[in-house]
Write an enzyme that holds these catalytic residues in place. Structure first.
Site, short mmCIF file in Angstrom:
data_model
loop_
_atom_site.label_atom_id
_atom_site.label_comp_id
_atom_site.label_asym_id
_atom_site.label_seq_id
_atom_site.Cartn_x
_atom_site.Cartn_y
_atom_site.Cartn_z
N TYR A 152 1.67 -16.44 -26.44
CA TYR A 152 0.46 -17.22 -26.74
C TYR A 152 0.76 -18.71 -26.61
O TYR A 152 0.02 -19.46 -25.97
CB TYR A 152 -0.02 -16.88 -28.15
CG TYR A 152 -1.28 -17.59 -28.60
CD1 TYR A 152 -2.54 -17.10 -28.25
CD2 TYR A 152 -1.22 -18.75 -29.38
CE1 TYR A 152 -3.70 -17.76 -28.67
CE2 TYR A 152 -2.36 -19.41 -29.79
CZ TYR A 152 -3.61 -18.90 -29.44
OH TYR A 152 -4.75 -19.55 -29.85
N LYS A 156 -0.83 -21.36 -23.96
CA LYS A 156 -1.60 -22.52 -24.43
C LYS A 156 -0.95 -23.85 -23.99
O LYS A 156 -1.65 -24.83 -23.75
CB LYS A 156 -1.74 -22.47 -25.96
CG LYS A 156 -2.66 -21.35 -26.45
CD LYS A 156 -4.03 -21.42 -25.80
CE LYS A 156 -5.12 -20.73 -26.59
NZ LYS A 156 -6.40 -20.70 -25.86
P1 NAP Z 1 -12.21 -14.83 -31.47
O1 NAP Z 1 -13.09 -15.05 -32.62
O2 NAP Z 1 -11.21 -13.72 -31.48
O3 NAP Z 1 -13.12 -14.71 -30.15
C1 NAP Z 1 -12.51 -14.51 -28.91
C2 NAP Z 1 -13.58 -14.58 -27.83
O4 NAP Z 1 -12.93 -14.45 -26.56
C3 NAP Z 1 -14.59 -13.45 -27.95
O5 NAP Z 1 -15.86 -13.94 -27.62
C4 NAP Z 1 -14.10 -12.45 -26.90
O6 NAP Z 1 -15.15 -11.70 -26.32
C5 NAP Z 1 -13.56 -13.41 -25.86
N1 NAP Z 1 -12.64 -12.74 -24.93
C6 NAP Z 1 -11.48 -12.12 -25.21
N2 NAP Z 1 -10.93 -11.63 -24.09
C7 NAP Z 1 -11.78 -11.96 -23.08
C8 NAP Z 1 -11.77 -11.73 -21.68
N3 NAP Z 1 -10.77 -11.08 -21.08
N4 NAP Z 1 -12.81 -12.20 -20.94
C9 NAP Z 1 -13.83 -12.88 -21.53
N5 NAP Z 1 -13.90 -13.11 -22.85
C10 NAP Z 1 -12.87 -12.66 -23.61
O7 NAP Z 1 -11.35 -16.15 -31.15
P2 NAP Z 1 -11.55 -17.68 -31.60
O8 NAP Z 1 -10.74 -17.88 -32.80
O9 NAP Z 1 -12.97 -18.04 -31.59
O10 NAP Z 1 -10.76 -18.40 -30.41
C11 NAP Z 1 -11.43 -19.04 -29.33
C12 NAP Z 1 -10.41 -19.85 -28.54
O11 NAP Z 1 -9.79 -20.81 -29.42
C13 NAP Z 1 -9.26 -19.01 -27.99
O12 NAP Z 1 -8.87 -19.49 -26.74
C14 NAP Z 1 -8.16 -19.22 -29.02
O13 NAP Z 1 -6.88 -18.99 -28.46
C15 NAP Z 1 -8.40 -20.67 -29.38
N6 NAP Z 1 -7.84 -21.03 -30.70
C16 NAP Z 1 -8.21 -20.38 -31.83
C17 NAP Z 1 -7.65 -20.76 -33.05
C18 NAP Z 1 -7.99 -20.10 -34.35
O14 NAP Z 1 -7.29 -20.37 -35.35
N7 NAP Z 1 -9.00 -19.25 -34.42
C19 NAP Z 1 -6.72 -21.83 -33.09
C20 NAP Z 1 -6.37 -22.46 -31.91
C21 NAP Z 1 -6.94 -22.07 -30.72
P3 NAP Z 1 -15.61 -10.22 -26.84
O15 NAP Z 1 -15.77 -10.34 -28.32
O16 NAP Z 1 -16.89 -10.02 -26.13
O17 NAP Z 1 -14.54 -9.26 -26.43
#
Ligand code: NAP
Length: 244
Positions: A152, A156
């Site tokens: 991951y 990133k």
């Molecule tokens: P999340 O709630 O798990 O949501 C993930 C989203 O990505 C969902 O809409 C999912 O779609 C979609 N997704 C997963 N695999 C996919 C694919 N192959 N093609 C298209 N869509 C896909 O995650 P989040 O926390 O909102 O994270 C969003 C972004 O922020 C990510 O890139 C994550 O790495 C980054 N981020 C998150 C955090 C954190 O603490 N949450 C911190 C730093 C960075 P479905 O539900 O339709 O499968």
């Protein structure tokens, strides 16, 4: 005249919050999802009910063919994409020695390949127009490395490199490319964290709380707005001071 934004992974969490915030600011929004059709359709309904314009389009961003169909559908409904938010993501905690080839490929596929495929699909129309913005979601772990999240963190960090290089490449075409690198945000991605883990993370965060998806959406909205027009190749990290 409304402008068109495409947000990948907009069915839940940060992507959903960003899509809702952009729609509120007058953007026509294409909400991409992978498996959560019901949530994506509900988010679109929320935008339509508020008087906005939005559609949901299913696609796996790690598949170049599906990304092609996603952009064709977006363009057919709303015209060329003027703002791309590469947000789709997955997470996994494992020791490096336990990672399978498949674990590694899937992580790179969704984050890094997906970001590349979507940028490649969006850029020709932006270059023709000599305008456009791309915002890529990285993470604090891409900046400082996360234990048991080597794949991951590597993906990133790769997104930060992609962002900086692409910003130099397409700046002369009037296109801005930036990263938003959140800290710990309360979404399903962190659903496995225990109450004790969350308390410890809060304790370690100078601002004393876990972030909300709306905190990240605000950073995305800022970069997307005219206020962000002179910013490119940068990493904006809404993280409550967790990484300084
Ligand atoms: P999340 O709630 O798990 O949501 C993930 C989203 O990505 C969902 O809409 C999912 O779609 C979609 N997704 C997963 N695999 C996919 C694919 N192959 N093609 C298209 N869509 C896909 O995650 P989040 O926390 O909102 O994270 C969003 C972004 O922020 C990510 O890139 C994550 O790495 C980054 N981020 C998150 C955090 C954190 O603490 N949450 C911190 C730093 C960075 P479905 O539900 O339709 O499968």
């Amino acid at each position: 005249m409304k402008k068109t934004a495409l947000v990948t992974g907009a069915s839940r969490g940060i992507g959903r919050a960003a899509a809702l915030a952009l729609a509120k600011e007058g953007w026509r929004v294409v909400l991409n999802y992978f498996s959560s059709e019901g949530s994506a359709v509900a988010a679109v309904r929320e935008i339509l009910d508020a008087g906005g314009e939005a559609i949901a389009v299913q696609a796996d961003v790690s598949d170049p063919g599906q990304v092609g169909i996603l952009f064709a559908e977006a363009e057919k409904r709303f015209g060329p994409v003027e703002l791309l938010v590469n947000n789709a993501g997955i997470s996994q905690q494992k020791l490096l020695t336990d990672l399978s080839d498949e674990d590694w490929r899937r992580m790179m596929g969704v984050h890094l390949d997906g970001c590349f495929y979507c940028c490649r699909a969006a850029l020709p129309a932006m270059i023709r127009k000599k305008a456009g913005k791309i915002i890529n979601l990285s993470s604090i772990w891409g900046m400082v490395g996360g234990s048991c999240e080597v794949h991951y963190s590597a993906a990133k960090a790769g997104i930060i490199g992609l962002t900086k290089a692409l910003a130099k490449e397409v700046g002369p075409s009037g296109i801005q490319v930036n990263c938003v690198a959140p800290g710990v945000i309360a979404t399903e991605m962190n659903g496995q964290l225990s109450p004790e883990d969350l308390a410890a993370l809060r304790e370690e965060t100078p601002l004393g709380r876990i972030g909300a998806p709306e905190d990240v959406a605000a950073a995305i909205l800022f970069l997307a707005s005219p206020a962000g027009d002179f910013i490119t190749g940068q990493v904006l990290s809404p993280n409550g001071g967790f990484v300084i």
